[in-house]
Design an enzyme around this catalytic site. Structure first.
Site, mmCIF file in Angstrom:
data_model
loop_
_atom_site.group_PDB
_atom_site.id
_atom_site.type_symbol
_atom_site.label_atom_id
_atom_site.label_comp_id
_atom_site.label_asym_id
_atom_site.label_seq_id
_atom_site.Cartn_x
_atom_site.Cartn_y
_atom_site.Cartn_z
ATOM 1 N N GLU A 195 3.592 -0.057 -0.798
ATOM 2 C CA GLU A 195 3.147 0.910 -1.802
ATOM 3 C C GLU A 195 4.338 1.543 -2.526
ATOM 4 O O GLU A 195 4.270 1.822 -3.731
ATOM 5 C CB GLU A 195 2.270 1.988 -1.153
ATOM 6 C CG GLU A 195 1.081 1.457 -0.370
ATOM 7 C CD GLU A 195 0.242 0.438 -1.127
ATOM 8 O OE1 GLU A 195 0.157 0.522 -2.370
ATOM 9 O OE2 GLU A 195 -0.324 -0.455 -0.474
ATOM 10 N N TYR B 176 -1.239 -11.946 -3.736
ATOM 11 C CA TYR B 176 -0.131 -11.331 -3.024
ATOM 12 C C TYR B 176 0.864 -12.384 -2.538
ATOM 13 O O TYR B 176 2.057 -12.318 -2.849
ATOM 14 C CB TYR B 176 -0.630 -10.548 -1.809
ATOM 15 C CG TYR B 176 -1.400 -9.285 -2.096
ATOM 16 C CD1 TYR B 176 -0.888 -8.045 -1.731
ATOM 17 C CD2 TYR B 176 -2.653 -9.319 -2.691
ATOM 18 C CE1 TYR B 176 -1.610 -6.867 -1.952
ATOM 19 C CE2 TYR B 176 -3.375 -8.154 -2.929
ATOM 20 C CZ TYR B 176 -2.847 -6.942 -2.562
ATOM 21 O OH TYR B 176 -3.562 -5.792 -2.791
#
EC number: 3.4.11.2
Length: 631
Positions: A325, A408
């Site tokens: 993040e 991803y």
């Protein structure tokens, strides 16, 4: 994709757009709108080349009894010459009136409902370049989850949090909800005392200010233009712990100290990321550990990462989520995909950077293991979708690709392949320059490849051929130049897995000495068909059903449920009732429903108990699995 007649008109107006629009009403930076077919966002009703939102000012009240947000949204607008209307996105909010700043009513109308996108809201703005929308949300706004006190750690106060990605914020904020239409924003939010409000922007009134009987107001602002899905809010009984000069964590008072201990590497992570990719440009990097129903591992909301408590393992083993993040502060927040089919530009680049941060802080071995797990996830995604499936291209079909294994993990493998072809120093310098060149701007796959060719390849046709850039991004499957993980990363674990598969004794496995990644690799690579006695022996020896690490428990439960192992059902029920992270919840319900007469009654019984506790992101996916269609 062929543009519509309206878009063609908009593009024709775009040439004079930048030169003729009046100066913005605010001093905040205005990000450009990308034009061209590669930047056409079909997830929004907006026509930003005709009229676009540049700034959002919210003045809202939180009503926990009615589960409603109400107040005003004031929008600053840029419009092309001759444009007299603006199209916004909506999904369930109700508009009471729309006026110009002087209070003169402006005509508006909602269009037809679209199951995926909601409804367009068209406002006749005339010459107005600022409008005020008086509105309130419905109780079922899909971005918002309102929690009762008993659904929180403390048990005494209600809680609210939002989740905007990808196009959910249009359920509570009337704006143009497209990642390519970046906007600055500010907010004044009132809530009942003693609740605190936090948002993904600079906190102007940390302790709040009086706002009438029993209420306090909190003010925030974001002066950098961001994608609208990154406007986020949480409100509840919150406490804060400082972790470093510019880092800290919010959580409920009952858990904040444990959360702070777990996440104490935050400041060092920011330092490591800056050394790699340039300055952190958002001021503070704070986090909030949300209640267990938060549907994702984390959400990269600027200045305030939202985190699931499932990463609080007690041993700091799962802080890679925090690194991921944080990495979004460069890839995703600083440079954002303009359209959702290019989501790999956010998540794939971020996954690569995450691994580099983990290597910088924890060493090559840990990074190599996590890279190998990522490779496994990519291979599983390719196998599930089929190597030739269009969704396995990084630039995904409009309705989405083959899942996180592609967006991803294939995305990260692509960047790793470039790095190992050109060398790490050259690629690091390129990425740092990329973030500088495109800071606070949208990006598309085509433009990313053009930037690579202009600033890294620089006319080297042989290097261009070797990299196979277009094949990686626009073709399905896996190019043959893919950088493979270190084959020795899990050598000892894989040897133990082979021994168990061949019938060797469970007691010979050094499970207690392994880290979480090694345990997950072992459990994932065991034969998918195992008898109950063998499963029971492992469960007893390794205490699998009692694991406090969410990743290892999830890997075990997938194996156990696939083999109809009854003793694991209570652990599965506790896990499914104790958290709402879609990564865990959705596959486990799918595993149960796939086991016919054995698993389906279990799934339906558990879901009847847990559905209310899940965010709409999670329940919407499980509805389709358990009931065959969303409710």
């Amino acid at each position: 994709m062929r543009p519509t007649a309206a878009l063609a008109l908009a593009l024709a107006l775009a040439a004079s757009y930048a030169m003729t629009i009046p100066a913005a009403a605010r001093a905040d930076e205005v990000a450009p709108i990308l034009t061209g077919a590669d930047a056409l966002d079909n997830s929004t009703f907006a026509r930003p080349q005709v009229a676009r939102v540049t700034h959002v000012a919210l003045d809202l009240a939180l009503d926990f009894d009615a589960k409603r947000v109400s107040g005003t949204a004031t929008l600053d607008i840029q419009a092309a010459p001759g444009a007299h209307e603006i199209v916004l996105d909506s999904n369930g909010y109700e508009v009471e009136s729309i006026t110009d700043p002087q209070g003169h009513a402006l005509a508006f109308a909602f269009g037809e409902d679209d199951a995926r996108r909601g409804r367009p809201l068209t406002v006749q703005i005339g010459d107005a370049r600022r409008i005020v929308i008086h509105y309130h949300t419905g109780a079922d706004a899909v971005s918002l989850q309102w929690l009762r006190p008993d659904q929180t750690a403390g048990g005494h106060y209600p809680y609210l949090f939002s989740q905007g990605e990808a196009i959910l914020n249009r359920s509570w904020i009337p704006t143009q909800d497209s990642p390519g239409i970046r906007q600055t924003w500010e907010a004044r939010i009132t809530a009942p005392e003693p609740l605190k409000v936090v948002m993904s922007g600079e906190r102007l009134t940390p302790e709040g200010e009086p706002a009438g009987a029993g209420r306090r107001a909190y003010r925030f602002r974001m002066t950098h233009p961001v994608a609208p899905y990154l406007i986020a809010i949480a409100a509840g009984n919150l406490a804060f712990r400082e972790l470093g000069p510019r880092t800290g964590v919010w959580s409920e008072p009952e858990t904040v100290d444990a959360d702070a201990r777990e996440l104490d590497a935050a400041e060092r992570m920011v330092d490591a990321a800056e050394r790699l990719y340039g300055p952190y440009r958002w001021g503070r990097y704070d986090m909030i550990v949300l209640p267990p129903s938060f549907p994702f591992g984390g959400m990269e909301n600027p200045t305030l990462t939202f985190l699931t408590p499932t990463i609080i393992a007690g041993d700091k083993s799962l802080v890679g989520v925090m690194a991921h993040e944080l990495a979004h502060s460069w890839s995703g927040n600083l440079v954002t995909n303009a359209v959702w089919p290019d989501g790999w530009l956010n998540e794939g680049v971020t996954s690569y950077i995450e691994n580099r941060i983990m290597e910088a802080l924890y060493g090559h071995k840990r990074a190599a293991e996590e890279e190998a797990l990522s490779w496994d996830e990519m291979q599983a995604g390719l196998a599930e979708a089929g190597m030739d499936a269009p969704g396995t291209a990084l630039h995904a079909p409009e309705e989405g690709g083959a899942g996180s294994g592609i967006t991803y993990d294939k995305g990260a493998t692509f960047l790793r392949t470039i790095e190992r072809t050109v060398g790490r120093p050259a690629f690091d310098a390129y990425l740092r320059g990329y973030f500088d060149r495109h800071a606070f701007r949208p990006m598309t796959s085509q433009r990313f490849l053009s930037d690579l060719r202009a600033n890294l390849i620089r006319g080297d046709t042989e290097l261009d051929r070797r990299l196979q850039l277009d094949r990686w991004v626009f073709a399905p499957g896996l190019p043959d130049n893919a950088a493979h993980p270190d084959p020795q990363a899990f050598a000892a674990v894989d040897a133990a897995t082979r021994a168990i598969a061949a019938g060797g004794p469970v007691s010979a496995v050094p499970y207690a000495d392994w880290n979480w990644a090694e345990r997950v690799r072992f459990l994932q690579n065991l034969p998918r068909q195992m008898d109950a006695a063998r499963l029971a022996a492992m469960d007893e020896a390794f205490h699998l059903s009692d694991s406090t690490n969410s990743e290892t428990l999830f890997a075990w439960l997938k194996l156990a449920l696939a083999n109809r192992y009854d003793p694991a059902v209570p652990a599965a029920e506790r896990f499914l009732a104790g958290q709402g992270r879609a990564k865990f919840v959705v596959p486990l319900f799918r595993a149960l429903m796939g086991q016919g007469e054995w698993g389906q009654p279990i799934a339906r019984r558990i879901y009847a108990r847990t559905r209310e506790s899940y965010h709409s992101v999670t329940s919407g996916a499980v509805d389709r699995i358990v009931n065959g269609a969303a409710r």
